[in-house]
Design a protein around this motif. Structure first.
Motif, PDB file in Angstrom:
ATOM      1  N   HIS A 163      38.085  12.051  39.554  1.00 43.95           N
ATOM      2  CA  HIS A 163      38.287  13.477  39.326  1.00 43.95           C
ATOM      3  C   HIS A 163      38.090  13.758  37.839  1.00 43.95           C
ATOM      4  CE1 HIS A 163      39.938  17.494  39.268  1.00 43.95           C
ATOM      5  NE2 HIS A 163      39.985  17.471  40.604  1.00 43.95           N
ATOM      6  N   PRO A 164      37.272  14.752  37.472  1.00 40.47           N
ATOM      7  CA  PRO A 164      36.989  15.002  36.049  1.00 40.47           C
ATOM      8  C   PRO A 164      38.235  15.210  35.196  1.00 40.47           C
ATOM      9  CG  PRO A 164      35.465  16.237  37.429  1.00 40.47           C
ATOM     10  CD  PRO A 164      36.488  15.631  38.356  1.00 40.47           C
ATOM     11  N   GLU A 165      39.262  15.821  35.753  1.00 35.55           N
ATOM     12  CA  GLU A 165      40.472  16.076  34.967  1.00 35.55           C
ATOM     13  C   GLU A 165      41.199  14.784  34.590  1.00 35.55           C
ATOM     14  OE1 GLU A 165      42.873  18.747  37.182  1.00 35.55           O
ATOM     15  OE2 GLU A 165      41.421  20.406  37.111  1.00 35.55           O
ATOM     16  N   ALA A 166      40.985  13.717  35.394  1.00 38.57           N
ATOM     17  CA  ALA A 166      41.683  12.460  35.121  1.00 38.57           C
ATOM     18  C   ALA A 166      41.192  11.806  33.838  1.00 38.57           C
ATOM     19  CB  ALA A 166      41.507  11.509  36.302  1.00 38.57           C
ATOM     20  N   ARG A 167      39.962  12.079  33.449  1.00 43.42           N
ATOM     21  CA  ARG A 167      39.409  11.460  32.237  1.00 43.42           C
ATOM     22  C   ARG A 167      40.174  11.886  30.988  1.00 43.42           C
ATOM     23  NH1 ARG A 167      34.719   8.935  33.213  1.00 43.42           N
ATOM     24  NH2 ARG A 167      33.647   9.379  35.181  1.00 43.42           N
ATOM     25  N   GLU A 168      40.801  13.043  31.044  1.00 44.52           N
ATOM     26  CA  GLU A 168      41.559  13.519  29.895  1.00 44.52           C
ATOM     27  C   GLU A 168      42.928  12.836  29.770  1.00 44.52           C
ATOM     28  OE1 GLU A 168      41.859  17.685  30.439  1.00 44.52           O
ATOM     29  OE2 GLU A 168      39.681  18.043  30.453  1.00 44.52           O
ATOM     30  N   ARG A 169      43.347  12.161  30.845  1.00 43.41           N
ATOM     31  CA  ARG A 169      44.693  11.600  30.856  1.00 43.41           C
ATOM     32  C   ARG A 169      44.724  10.073  30.792  1.00 43.41           C
ATOM     33  NH1 ARG A 169      48.349  14.213  35.445  1.00 43.41           N
ATOM     34  NH2 ARG A 169      49.861  13.051  34.196  1.00 43.41           N
ATOM     35  N   VAL A 170      43.693   9.404  31.364  1.00 40.81           N
ATOM     36  CA  VAL A 170      43.719   7.938  31.408  1.00 40.81           C
ATOM     37  C   VAL A 170      42.344   7.375  31.066  1.00 40.81           C
ATOM     38  CG1 VAL A 170      45.562   7.842  33.139  1.00 40.81           C
ATOM     39  CG2 VAL A 170      43.185   7.903  33.886  1.00 40.81           C
ATOM     40  N   ASP A 171      42.351   6.108  30.689  1.00 37.61           N
ATOM     41  CA  ASP A 171      41.113   5.373  30.395  1.00 37.61           C
ATOM     42  C   ASP A 171      40.540   4.887  31.721  1.00 37.61           C
ATOM     43  OD1 ASP A 171      39.088   3.754  29.526  1.00 37.61           O
ATOM     44  OD2 ASP A 171      40.376   2.278  28.551  1.00 37.61           O
ATOM     45  N   ILE A 172      39.569   5.631  32.266  1.00 36.58           N
ATOM     46  CA  ILE A 172      39.039   5.331  33.592  1.00 36.58           C
ATOM     47  C   ILE A 172      38.369   3.966  33.628  1.00 36.58           C
ATOM     48  CG2 ILE A 172      37.393   6.043  35.352  1.00 36.58           C
ATOM     49  CD1 ILE A 172      39.886   7.775  35.217  1.00 36.58           C
ATOM     50  N   ALA A 173      37.488   3.690  32.672  1.00 34.15           N
ATOM     51  CA  ALA A 173      36.791   2.402  32.671  1.00 34.15           C
ATOM     52  C   ALA A 173      37.777   1.250  32.544  1.00 34.15           C
ATOM     53  CB  ALA A 173      35.765   2.358  31.547  1.00 34.15           C
ATOM     54  N   GLY A 174      38.777   1.411  31.674  1.00 37.46           N
ATOM     55  CA  GLY A 174      39.790   0.374  31.534  1.00 37.46           C
ATOM     56  C   GLY A 174      40.549   0.145  32.828  1.00 37.46           C
ATOM     57  N   MET A 175      40.834   1.229  33.550  1.00 40.33           N
ATOM     58  CA  MET A 175      41.552   1.129  34.813  1.00 40.33           C
ATOM     59  C   MET A 175      40.727   0.383  35.860  1.00 40.33           C
ATOM     60  SD  MET A 175      43.029   4.299  37.106  1.00 40.33           S
ATOM     61  CE  MET A 175      41.379   4.913  37.562  1.00 40.33           C
ATOM     62  N   LEU A 176      39.459   0.794  36.033  1.00 40.86           N
ATOM     63  CA  LEU A 176      38.605   0.184  37.057  1.00 40.86           C
ATOM     64  C   LEU A 176      38.262  -1.260  36.704  1.00 40.86           C
ATOM     65  CD1 LEU A 176      36.142   3.140  37.794  1.00 40.86           C
ATOM     66  CD2 LEU A 176      38.311   2.615  38.904  1.00 40.86           C
ATOM     67  N   PHE A 177      37.866  -1.494  35.454  1.00 33.79           N
ATOM     68  CA  PHE A 177      37.506  -2.848  35.051  1.00 33.79           C
ATOM     69  C   PHE A 177      38.728  -3.770  35.078  1.00 33.79           C
ATOM     70  CE2 PHE A 177      33.428  -1.970  32.379  1.00 33.79           C
ATOM     71  CZ  PHE A 177      32.874  -1.325  33.478  1.00 33.79           C
TER      72      PHE A 177
END
Length: 390
Positions: A288-302
């Protein structure tokens, strides 16, 4: 027929193994081979998740055309020892999986891979009839089993450059951070600490819930690319149909995992991770685009993928094709696939020449007409908006 060979006048009779080569054209053979296919994948050197039965069978049901299936099989004393899953496209034999598959290959029994490769080479060559006939594998890894087949190939062959692929070692995150430059590593550590205290709930989706979870993931995938021009194929119904069936079958045989990430009870991301003997691969994800403002998406998935690789003893986290910026931050190791052409000399030479001419044209466009790429991007965005409006 079995041939007996007597070693000496008084010694025992040693029976030669009996080999059988069969080309299957009926789609019902796909289901009949499921157990043997998966077992052979586990024994095949260099096999990736994209060679498993569920992935390629699902692809055929979504993309294949009746009458074109060609499953080239080799058996030794009834045991499946080699398999080339292909389909015929005019005079060309192509691998199942086509453009949505990152690695194309054949399967060979590692108990005797050279004998299996030699038999498979002859069987494939026999399927290529006519001056324009060829086998065309667009994306081949350096450790692919097809290279063993090439060593026994009786006709012409060419290798051409193909896609850039990247991977990370299957190590704990702390060890991975030592690969990064000092400032990048420090910023990443800060982001990971924030991620750890964010309270994200990570859920592994059970196989029976995978179809609905795939739909949720693709909806997020479309949302995250809404104004950036998504890969057109990922927006089509046939891709969704393929991914539902493939992910369900692969999850049931522990060849895939689909995860959902929730923050404050709200679904913020999903990812589909494929896996083979020594590899895990991040194939597709939705955020969700809004999640990028709150958490490190790549760090979470990787982070989740690396943790799984470490816990299961897998040594590679493949980031598959492409050099997107979110991958580059982690300093992945680059490699290049090859396109492998096998067949008659005229077909191989002409196809290789056309491929080189097309690549030179692309390079010219990139260097001299950068506006063309921007225009294509705007067209993709417009098409995406039109699809959503419809």
């Amino acid at each position: 027929m079995t041939t007996a060979v007597r070693s000496d006048a008084a010694g025992p009779v040693a029976e030669q193994p009996r080999y059988e080569t069969v080309v299957l054209r009926d789609a019902r053979a796909l289901e009949a081979l499921a157990g043997e296919w998966n077992a052979l994948q586990e024994r095949s050197p260099g096999a990736t998740p994209f060679q498993c039965h569920a992935w390629l069978t699902s692809w055929w049901h979504s993309y294949g055309r009746p009458g074109r299936l060609r499953l080239v099989t080799v058996r030794r004393d009834g045991r499946l020892i080699a398999l080339a899953p292909c389909y015929r496209d005019g005079t060309v034999l192509r691998p199942l999986g086509a453009e949505i598959t990152d690695f194309h290959d054949v399967l060979l029994d590692d108990a005797d891979p050279d004998e299996a490769a030699a038999r498979l080479a002859l069987a494939l060559a026999a399927e290529l009839r006519g001056p324009l006939a060829r086998l065309d594998l667009p994306e081949v890894r350096a450790d692919a089993a097809i290279h063993r087949v090439l060593a026994h190939w009786p006709r012409a062959a060419r290798k051409l450059p193909a896609s850039l692929v990247q991977h990370l070692p299957g190590v704990p995150m702390d060890e991975l951070l030592t690969r990064l430059p000092g400032r990048t590593a420090q910023r990443t550590k800060v982001k990971l600490r924030k991620l750890a205290v964010a309270g994200i709930d990570v859920r592994l989706v059970p196989p029976w819930e995978v179809p609905e979870a795939v739909d949720r993931m693709l909806a997020l995938h479309a949302l995250q690319w809404a104004d950036r021009g998504a890969t057109p194929e990922h927006m089509r119904g046939r891709f969704a149909s393929h991914l539902r069936a493939a992910a369900t079958g692969m999850a049931a045989t522990e060849r895939a995992q689909l995860r959902e990430y929730r923050l404050d009870g709200r679904l913020i991301a999903c990812d589909l991770m494929l896996q083979a003997r020594s590899m895990v691969a991040l194939y597709v994800y939705g955020v969700h685009p809004e999640a990028r403002e709150r958490v490190d998406i790549a760090g979470m998935l990787f982070g989740e993928s690396l943790a799984h690789a470490v816990s299961t003893g897998r040594t590679e986290l493949s980031l598959l094709r492409g050099d997107e910026p979110y991958k580059q931050r982690w300093r992945p190791d680059p490699a290049h696939n090859e396109r492998l052409l096998l067949g008659s000399a005229p077909a191989v030479v002409v196809t290789a020449g056309l491929a080189r001419a097309q690549e030179r044209a692309k390079e010219f466009a990139r260097e001299r007409m950068p506006w063309l790429r921007q225009a294509r991007g705007r067209v993709r965005v417009l098409r995406s908006r039109l699809r959503r409006a419809a």
